[in-house]
Design an enzyme around this catalytic site. Structure first.
Site, PDB file in Angstrom:
ATOM      1  N   LYS A 131       5.525   2.038   8.348  1.00  0.00           N
ATOM      2  CA  LYS A 131       4.407   2.872   8.788  1.00  0.00           C
ATOM      3  C   LYS A 131       3.185   2.003   9.091  1.00  0.00           C
ATOM      4  CE  LYS A 131       4.576   6.530   5.992  1.00  0.00           C
ATOM      5  NZ  LYS A 131       4.213   7.453   4.872  1.00  0.00           N
TER       6      LYS A 131
ATOM      7  N   LYS B  65       5.071   1.895  -3.220  1.00  0.00           N
ATOM      8  CA  LYS B  65       5.128   3.310  -3.627  1.00  0.00           C
ATOM      9  C   LYS B  65       5.349   3.373  -5.120  1.00  0.00           C
ATOM     10  CE  LYS B  65       5.282   7.326  -1.445  1.00  0.00           C
ATOM     11  NZ  LYS B  65       4.588   7.448  -0.151  1.00  0.00           N
TER      12      LYS B  65
ATOM     13  N   SER C  23      -6.688   5.790   4.595  1.00  0.00           N
ATOM     14  CA  SER C  23      -6.751   4.967   3.376  1.00  0.00           C
ATOM     15  C   SER C  23      -7.203   3.551   3.739  1.00  0.00           C
ATOM     16  CB  SER C  23      -5.382   4.879   2.701  1.00  0.00           C
ATOM     17  OG  SER C  23      -5.163   6.004   1.887  1.00  0.00           O
TER      18      SER C  23
ATOM     19  N   LYS D 213       0.848  -1.196   0.000  1.00  0.00           N
ATOM     20  CA  LYS D 213       0.000   0.000   0.000  1.00  0.00           C
ATOM     21  C   LYS D 213       0.875   1.234   0.000  1.00  0.00           C
ATOM     22  CE  LYS D 213      -3.925   2.257   0.865  1.00  0.00           C
ATOM     23  NZ  LYS D 213      -3.562   3.095  -0.305  1.00  0.00           N
TER      24      LYS D 213
HETATM   25  N1  GLU Z   1       1.225   8.959   0.299  1.00  0.00           N
HETATM   26  C1  GLU Z   1       0.835   8.807   1.666  1.00  0.00           C
HETATM   27  C2  GLU Z   1       2.008   8.348   2.514  1.00  0.00           C
HETATM   28  O1  GLU Z   1       3.146   8.526   2.161  1.00  0.00           O
HETATM   29  C3  GLU Z   1      -0.417   7.958   1.824  1.00  0.00           C
HETATM   30  C4  GLU Z   1      -0.319   6.560   1.341  1.00  0.00           C
HETATM   31  C5  GLU Z   1      -1.654   5.811   1.333  1.00  0.00           C
HETATM   32  O2  GLU Z   1      -2.654   6.377   1.715  1.00  0.00           O
HETATM   33  O3  GLU Z   1      -1.626   4.662   0.942  1.00  0.00           O
HETATM   34  O4  GLU Z   1       1.833   7.866   3.596  1.00  0.00           O
END
Ligand code: GLU
Length: 432
Positions: free
Chosen positions: A102, A114, A357, A78
């Site tokens: 995270k 990513k 999300s 994700k």
């Molecule tokens: N781009 C955001 C991050 O770096 C959100 C990623 C997401 O919602 O999957 O955490």
């Protein structure tokens, strides 16, 4: 093998090396078998694609896109997709590793992913941007999906782009697959509260830090680097909490007002002018001046490598809240540790976005949607628990907040490996 701090005395700015170094240090400190680091140090898969786009003048341009999937032992990978001229493979891989940590840290059933496209979206018309977004999804279709890899917004991408991507994916699959992407508009299955989620999470983390440091929010001042989605919402919510936001900068310049900026008017100004620069009643401030500003809270909410051996010595803030991913170099980090600055590390600080999300993905799976208050309440609980896990680890191990966040994140990934039978005879040192 001892962890190297520096390479030939030069500051390390390669995010992939930085991510590896932080994971390695946590794995060593948790006394994990060498194999755990060997698995975590590389992404499971990186896909690189070419995306032809017919420009408005009839000529074809060809953009490079990529997606890194780090590890999927906790669930589908994700993470966001960024559109930026500086995108490169090492950066995307590092960002996917940070997503794994995270999610593990917050307790979400996701691994890390990513994506990125090397492009300056400001140079594209709306039609070209839509074609690029759809093309990216067409190329990546075989490796993404709600139970494989779930994209989301990141730098320079937004709900509209997620909407185009969802539409393209649904067409390719010939059915509704709304849980394949998050951060989409509410009308097509997005979650209430997702747009504000990262900034809201940053502010919840700052509130938790202030509590631990016995500081009262309405007596504090803050500066924010970056005024995109995350920076502007963080500034707005800090302002609502009574924090005096005295300076912000963005790619177009900066605005400083010693008695506090009116953030609501500033957001209107940015919508009209595209930058904070020149905001009525403010003085111009540079990024260097922002980092050195006399304030209590510094929020880097832009790109990587901003807090360095040059800027870190100038910081006067007591709390640094890393809203961006990877804003601090190892040397910058060391200096902040020596100065006893309370750092809320990126993988904790900006985890509110992926948390909502996750709520969006859950709501898509059950086809039932929560009200904004409900989403915000759930986000608060997740953020407070994550902060608490990291803070307890810090107290237990006498480590920095960053080290502690990595100990919790890497520790949970190791627990998952143990549960899958990949490692034996290992126990997490404290219950997180
Ligand atoms: N781009 C955001 C991050 O770096 C959100 C990623 C997401 O919602 O999957 O955490």
């Amino acid at each position: 093998m001892p962890v190297k701090e520096e390479k030939n005395g030069e500051e390390i700015t390669n995010p992939y090396q930085i991510a590896q170094q932080l994971i390695r240090r946590a794995a060593e400190s948790l006394d994990l078998p060498e194999g755990v680091y060997n698995i975590l140090k590389k992404p499971k898969r990186v896909m690189k694609v070419s995306i032809p786009v017919r420009r408005d003048n009839g000529e074809y341009a060809n953009f490079t896109g990529m997606r890194s999937q780090h590890i999927d032992i906790l669930g589908p990978t994700k993470g966001g997709i960024r559109f930026h001229p500086g995108v490169n493979e090492d950066e995307v891989v590092a960002l996917s590793m940070w997503m794994s940590l995270k999610s593990a840290l917050v307790g979400l059933p996701f691994g890390g992913g990513k994506g990125g496209v090397i492009v300056n979206p400001e140079e594209l018309s709306e039609r070209e941007l839509e074609e690029l977004s759809r093309g990216y999804i067409r190329e990546l279709e075989p490796i993404i999906g709600p139970d494989k890899d779930v994209p989301a917004p990141d730098v320079n991408t937004n709900g509209q782009i997620m909407g185009w991507m969802l539409d393209e994916f649904d067409r390719l699959r010939g059915k509704d697959v709304s849980g394949f992407i998050t951060g989409k508009p509410v009308i097509i299955g997005g979650s209430e509260g997702r747009i504000e989620a990262t900034g809201r999470g940053v502010v919840i983390n700052i509130m938790e830090a202030a509590k631990r440091l016995n500081l009262e929010l309405d007596k504090l001042s803050a500066v924010v680097q970056g005024f995109g989605n995350v920076g502007s919402i963080t500034a707005k919510l800090l302002h609502e909490q009574g924090v005096k936001v005295i300076a912000v900068t963005d790619a177009g310049g900066g605005a400083y007002q010693s008695n506090g900026l009116d953030i609501v008017s500033l957001i209107d100004y940015v919508n009209a002018h595209g930058t904070v620069n020149g905001f009525e009643g403010s003085e111009h401030i540079s990024n260097e001046q922002l980092f050195a500003a006399d304030c209590d809270i510094l929020v880097p909410a832009a790109l990587e490598n901003q807090i360095t051996e040059d800027t870190a010595p100038t910081i006067k803030a007591k709390i640094v809240a890393e809203a961006a991913n990877g804003p601090t170099t190892p040397q910058g980090n060391k200096i902040m540790e020596q100065k006893d600055i309370f750092v809320i590390p990126d993988i904790l600080c900006n985890s509110g976005g992926v948390t909502v999300s996750y709520f969006e993905w859950v709501q898509n799976a059950m086809h039932y949607f929560w009200k904004e208050d409900e989403v915000n309440e759930k986000l608060k609980e997740k953020m407070e628990n994550a902060f608490d896990s990291v803070y307890r680890m810090k107290m237990e191990k006498n480590a920095s907040m960053r080290e502690s966040a990595y100990l919790v994140g890497v520790g949970r990934l190791a627990e998952a490996m143990k549960a899958r039978g990949w490692i034996k005879n290992w126990d997490m040192p404290i219950e997180c």
